[in-house]
Design an enzyme around this catalytic site. Structure first.
Site: not given
Ligand code: MLT
Length: 199
Positions: A151, A182, A101
């Site tokens: 996701d 996700h 992520s």
């Molecule tokens: C981010 O902020 O890098 C993406 O939205 C993934 C997350 O951290 O939720």
């Protein structure tokens, strides 16, 4: 930066771990040990705080990225990786990034935007951050990444865009699509492990 290093056996992989939003340097240890039992693990904690959650760069709301913070934190992370690698006598190119992520997003950004000798990455649920300023070839890079069909954070367009950015610069890209959101599933961890064994 806060980090932990766990020495594995000399023949083990060298895995560099970058957690997702709200995680820390321990979050991916178990997955990494499963990916390669003998691995040396270097795992960072993101320095940015968002309502008590650790991140690797700032944002101003969901997917509203602070691009100044992104560049500053990319520099900070590269500096930390470089100096720890020197201290530990581990060549930079031996590291395989394992990011999830937000950690996968900064990893992809660094690979796209900085000339860094790290060649391999396993990116769980990454997305394009919309930054695309470089044209140098990524033909020496091999990346595996996962995409969740449902996701709620990473749209199909945002993951496709990242894959296109990487492929158009000649990176070898392997995509695993999961039937979930996700979160990291066991199925994708097994596929990541198989990819790792082949690289
Ligand atoms: C981010 O902020 O890098 C993406 O939205 C993934 C997350 O951290 O939720």
């Amino acid at each position: 930066m806060k980090y932990i290093i766990e020495k594995g056996s000399p023949n083990g992989k060298k895995l560099l771990l970058l957690h997702g939003t709200g995680g820390d340097e321990t979050s991916l240890l178990e997955i990494a040990r499963f990916l390669n039992e003998e691995a040396t693990l270097l795992s960072f904690r993101g320095t940015v705080q968002e309502s008590g959650m650790n991140r690797f760069f700032k944002r101003n709301g969901l997917n509203q990225f602070d691009l100044v913070s992104l560049e500053e934190e990319s520099d900070r992370l590269i500096k930390a990786i470089t100096s720890i690698s020197e201290e530990e006598a581990i060549p930079l190119e031996d590291w395989i990034i394992v990011g999830y992520s937000n950690g996968a997003n900064i990893a992809a950004h660094i690979l796209l935007e900085r000339k860094i000798t790290i060649k391999h990455a396993l990116l769980f649920h990454p997305m394009s951050l919309g930054v695309d300023t470089q044209r140098f070839s990524l033909s020496n890079k091999a990346l595996w990444l996962s995409v969740g069909k449902y996701d709620p954070i990473v749209s199909e367009e945002a993951s496709d865009q990242l894959v296109q950015q990487l492929k158009s610069r000649q990176a070898e890209v392997t995509v695993t699509t999961t039937n979930s959101g996700h979160q990291i599933t066991m199925d994708e961890i097994n596929q990541a492990k198989q990819w790792l064994n082949e690289h």
